[in-house]
Write a protein that holds these residues in place. Structure first.
Motif, PDB file in Angstrom:
ATOM      1  N   ILE A  37       0.838  -1.199   0.000  1.00  0.00           N
ATOM      2  CA  ILE A  37       0.000   0.000   0.000  1.00  0.00           C
ATOM      3  C   ILE A  37       0.877   1.254   0.000  1.00  0.00           C
ATOM      4  CG2 ILE A  37      -1.751   1.289   1.276  1.00  0.00           C
ATOM      5  CD1 ILE A  37      -2.751  -1.368   2.387  1.00  0.00           C
ATOM      6  N   VAL A  38       1.943   1.239   0.806  1.00  0.00           N
ATOM      7  CA  VAL A  38       2.837   2.398   0.884  1.00  0.00           C
ATOM      8  C   VAL A  38       3.481   2.681  -0.468  1.00  0.00           C
ATOM      9  CG1 VAL A  38       5.056   3.178   1.824  1.00  0.00           C
ATOM     10  CG2 VAL A  38       3.317   2.236   3.341  1.00  0.00           C
ATOM     11  N   ASN A  39       3.943   1.648  -1.148  1.00  0.00           N
ATOM     12  CA  ASN A  39       4.581   1.846  -2.451  1.00  0.00           C
ATOM     13  C   ASN A  39       3.592   2.332  -3.498  1.00  0.00           C
ATOM     14  OD1 ASN A  39       7.607   0.838  -2.640  1.00  0.00           O
ATOM     15  ND2 ASN A  39       6.563  -0.496  -1.179  1.00  0.00           N
ATOM     16  N   THR A  40       2.355   1.823  -3.449  1.00  0.00           N
ATOM     17  CA  THR A  40       1.325   2.302  -4.371  1.00  0.00           C
ATOM     18  C   THR A  40       1.026   3.772  -4.117  1.00  0.00           C
ATOM     19  OG1 THR A  40       0.320   0.099  -4.452  1.00  0.00           O
ATOM     20  CG2 THR A  40      -1.035   1.959  -5.177  1.00  0.00           C
ATOM     21  N   ALA A  41       0.877   4.145  -2.848  1.00  0.00           N
ATOM     22  CA  ALA A  41       0.607   5.542  -2.506  1.00  0.00           C
ATOM     23  C   ALA A  41       1.768   6.435  -2.907  1.00  0.00           C
ATOM     24  CB  ALA A  41       0.329   5.666  -1.010  1.00  0.00           C
ATOM     25  N   ALA A  42       3.005   5.954  -2.741  1.00  0.00           N
ATOM     26  CA  ALA A  42       4.176   6.748  -3.100  1.00  0.00           C
ATOM     27  C   ALA A  42       4.212   7.038  -4.595  1.00  0.00           C
ATOM     28  CB  ALA A  42       5.457   6.026  -2.668  1.00  0.00           C
ATOM     29  N   ILE A  43       3.853   6.050  -5.409  1.00  0.00           N
ATOM     30  CA  ILE A  43       3.835   6.255  -6.862  1.00  0.00           C
ATOM     31  C   ILE A  43       2.780   7.287  -7.236  1.00  0.00           C
ATOM     32  CG2 ILE A  43       3.323   5.150  -9.070  1.00  0.00           C
ATOM     33  CD1 ILE A  43       4.503   2.573  -7.937  1.00  0.00           C
ATOM     34  N   ILE A  44       1.595   7.184  -6.639  1.00  0.00           N
ATOM     35  CA  ILE A  44       0.524   8.136  -6.948  1.00  0.00           C
ATOM     36  C   ILE A  44       0.908   9.543  -6.515  1.00  0.00           C
ATOM     37  CG2 ILE A  44      -1.861   8.772  -6.410  1.00  0.00           C
ATOM     38  CD1 ILE A  44      -2.479   5.790  -6.191  1.00  0.00           C
ATOM     39  N   VAL A  45       1.503   9.680  -5.336  1.00  0.00           N
ATOM     40  CA  VAL A  45       1.918  11.006  -4.851  1.00  0.00           C
ATOM     41  C   VAL A  45       3.002  11.590  -5.743  1.00  0.00           C
ATOM     42  CG1 VAL A  45       3.061  12.206  -2.949  1.00  0.00           C
ATOM     43  CG2 VAL A  45       1.221  10.593  -2.465  1.00  0.00           C
ATOM     44  N   ASP A  46       3.956  10.754  -6.192  1.00  0.00           N
ATOM     45  CA  ASP A  46       5.038  11.237  -7.053  1.00  0.00           C
ATOM     46  C   ASP A  46       4.558  11.635  -8.440  1.00  0.00           C
ATOM     47  OD1 ASP A  46       6.935  10.976  -5.120  1.00  0.00           O
ATOM     48  OD2 ASP A  46       7.730   9.065  -5.822  1.00  0.00           O
ATOM     49  N   GLU A  47       3.576  10.899  -8.961  1.00  0.00           N
ATOM     50  CA  GLU A  47       3.186  11.073 -10.350  1.00  0.00           C
ATOM     51  C   GLU A  47       2.027  12.051 -10.543  1.00  0.00           C
ATOM     52  OE1 GLU A  47       4.783   9.767 -13.008  1.00  0.00           O
ATOM     53  OE2 GLU A  47       6.252   9.134 -11.519  1.00  0.00           O
ATOM     54  N   THR A  48       1.472  12.573  -9.474  1.00  0.00           N
ATOM     55  CA  THR A  48       0.381  13.540  -9.607  1.00  0.00           C
ATOM     56  C   THR A  48       0.767  14.832  -8.898  1.00  0.00           C
ATOM     57  OG1 THR A  48      -0.693  12.627  -7.629  1.00  0.00           O
ATOM     58  CG2 THR A  48      -1.420  11.784  -9.759  1.00  0.00           C
ATOM     59  N   SER A  49       0.128  15.907  -9.276  1.00  0.00           N
ATOM     60  CA  SER A  49       0.425  17.205  -8.680  1.00  0.00           C
ATOM     61  C   SER A  49      -0.372  17.382  -7.397  1.00  0.00           C
ATOM     62  CB  SER A  49       0.079  18.329  -9.663  1.00  0.00           C
ATOM     63  OG  SER A  49      -1.308  18.348  -9.939  1.00  0.00           O
ATOM     64  N   PRO A  50       0.100  18.246  -6.474  1.00  0.00           N
ATOM     65  CA  PRO A  50      -0.613  18.441  -5.206  1.00  0.00           C
ATOM     66  C   PRO A  50      -2.052  18.911  -5.361  1.00  0.00           C
ATOM     67  CG  PRO A  50       1.613  19.326  -5.066  1.00  0.00           C
ATOM     68  CD  PRO A  50       1.397  18.945  -6.498  1.00  0.00           C
ATOM     69  N   GLY A  51      -2.368  19.540  -6.486  1.00  0.00           N
ATOM     70  CA  GLY A  51      -3.733  20.012  -6.680  1.00  0.00           C
ATOM     71  C   GLY A  51      -4.677  18.982  -7.267  1.00  0.00           C
ATOM     72  N   SER A  52      -4.171  17.798  -7.576  1.00  0.00           N
ATOM     73  CA  SER A  52      -5.002  16.759  -8.174  1.00  0.00           C
ATOM     74  C   SER A  52      -5.989  16.203  -7.156  1.00  0.00           C
ATOM     75  CB  SER A  52      -4.135  15.623  -8.716  1.00  0.00           C
ATOM     76  OG  SER A  52      -3.208  16.099  -9.669  1.00  0.00           O
ATOM     77  N   ALA A  53      -7.117  15.726  -7.688  1.00  0.00           N
ATOM     78  CA  ALA A  53      -8.131  15.134  -6.810  1.00  0.00           C
ATOM     79  C   ALA A  53      -7.565  13.900  -6.123  1.00  0.00           C
ATOM     80  CB  ALA A  53      -9.370  14.768  -7.619  1.00  0.00           C
ATOM     81  N   GLY A  54      -7.682  13.847  -4.816  1.00  0.00           N
ATOM     82  CA  GLY A  54      -7.226  12.698  -4.057  1.00  0.00           C
ATOM     83  C   GLY A  54      -5.763  12.729  -3.656  1.00  0.00           C
ATOM     84  N   TRP A  55      -5.023  13.764  -4.071  1.00  0.00           N
ATOM     85  CA  TRP A  55      -3.593  13.804  -3.745  1.00  0.00           C
ATOM     86  C   TRP A  55      -3.369  13.853  -2.242  1.00  0.00           C
ATOM     87  CZ3 TRP A  55       0.003  16.940  -1.314  1.00  0.00           C
ATOM     88  CH2 TRP A  55       1.340  16.705  -1.611  1.00  0.00           C
TER      89      TRP A  55
END
Length: 392
Positions: free
Chosen positions: A240-258
């Motif tokens: 779960i941590v690695n999945t969340a890390a990829i999503i946080v890295d690949e999306t901008s802070p203003g994205s929905a769900g960031w």
């Protein structure tokens, strides 16, 4: 650019102009990042530049008041004052949604070249390469120890070496990742290998910590059902941590769900780190009871030295978790923009020290108090400890 009115089709926008704008704001550190922190009653660009307010030189507002500008809007800003710059979209039209495509290019200029990393991150490719050489030196030293003490090597020692190898590979591709971002500003295939080795290193590192904490191959050649459950929980949490890390890295802070994924990353990571401490605590408890029993009987025991080393390992893990998960996080949020590299380097250096001290505590040697398996004078107490594990 489209302005959507989903709740009330009869709604009329502001009489003279639409209350839409992009806001470019400068701050001194990452902690100043705002995401919907003004509340529903305040408008970001009007709050910062209202008719009765003094103009803030750290804020630039690019208005989208006229629909005639919506076909294609282009604006440029040459930065004069260094610092963190965040771009916000401000929509103050009540009960409306917007839809548009945005291409944002931010870079510093060095000579005739564009550098797409911030001033504080521009040196990270070099730093990660330096740390890779240090970890590789540590790996070579560990291999030399295993060769010299091959008669006392256990399976856990090989796993510790594999963790260090994956760490080296992760650092290589981390350096490549930042090098590519620095000069090109876009991803390449190296990002895939970066995420692969980050995933493998994280999963295996926490598994090895749990195995050491349970005493596997040191105090007992098997895992109890409780040990297996802890390892399974750690592996699931790390996934779960690695999945969340990829999503946080690949999306901008203003994205929905960031924000949600960022909070999940920190919460699950801390839970995973806490779970790794449980087997160590259990082993300390068992060794303490064994040491107290044998002290009353007046017999010499190696359980006291084992207990001391397990306590040292517990303190080492706690310090590593506290520093890399809390101190580094606070540093990255509060350091000035030109010193953000310090948090990354300190985190890697802490890992280097942690790997080295763990290897020293659990190095293979004939006099190692953690290697009773196969030793005739310790068979009885090994069996006794195994029985205690099974009865829990």
């Amino acid at each position: 650019f489209m302005l959507l009115v989903p709740l009330d089709p009869s709604y009329q926008a502001s009489k003279e102009a639409y209350r839409l704008a992009f806001v470019l704001e400068r701050s001194q550190n990452e902690a100043a990042l705002r995401i919907d922190d003004l509340g529903p009653s305040q408008c970001l660009h009007e709050y910062k530049r209202g008719p009765d307010d003094n103009l803030n030189p750290a804020v630039d507002v690019f208005s989208l008041a006229s629909p005639a500008d919506w076909t294609e809007v282009e604006f440029k800003k040459q930065i004069q004052e260094p610092g963190y710059y965040h771009l916000y979209f401000s929509n103050c039209e009540k009960d409306t949604e917007v839809q548009f495509s945005l291409r944002l290019e931010e870079y510093n200029v060095e000579g005739d070249s564009k550098i797409y990393l911030s001033a504080g991150e521009a040196s990270l490719p070099t730093w990660y390469l330096v740390m890779n050489f240090l970890f590789f030196g540590e790996l070579l030293a560990w291999v030399a120890v295993l060769v010299a003490k091959r008669g006392n090597v256990r399976m856990i020692h090989y796993l510790m070496g594999v963790v260090c190898l994956f760490k080296c590979l992760q650092l290589v591709f981390t350096s490549w990742k930042y090098h590519t971002l620095k000069w090109e500003g876009v991803h390449d295939i190296g990002f895939i290998f970066y995420y692969i080795f980050s995933f493998l290193k994280g999963m295996l590192m926490f598994t090895v910590i749990v195995l050491i904490g349970t005493g596997w191959s040191y105090l007992k050649p098997f895992l109890t059902e409780r040990d297996k459950n802890i390892i399974l929980a750690v592996l699931v949490a790390q996934s779960i941590v690695n999945t969340a890390a990829i999503i946080v890295d690949e999306t901008s802070p203003g994205s929905a769900g960031w924000l949600t994924w960022r909070d999940i990353l920190h919460l699950i990571d801390m839970a995973c780190c806490s779970a790794t401490l449980l087997p160590i605590v259990w082993s300390i408890s068992h060794l303490r009871k064994a040491a107290e029993t044998e002290t009353k009987e007046g017999s010499a025991s190696r359980n006291v030295s084992r207990l001391t080393s397990f306590r040292n390992f517990y303190l080492l893990v706690v310090c590593f978790i506290y520093f890399t998960r809390i101190i580094v996080f606070l540093l990255s949020a509060t350091l000035p923009f030109e010193l953000t590299w310090v948090a990354n380097v300190l985190s890697e250096f802490a890992s280097l020290v942690f790997y080295g001290l763990t290897g020293y505590l659990f190095r293979p040697q004939s006099s190692n108090p953690y290697l009773p398996i196969g030793s005739e004078d310790n068979d009885d107490e090994s069996v006794e400890l195994m029985g205690k594990e099974e009865s829990v």
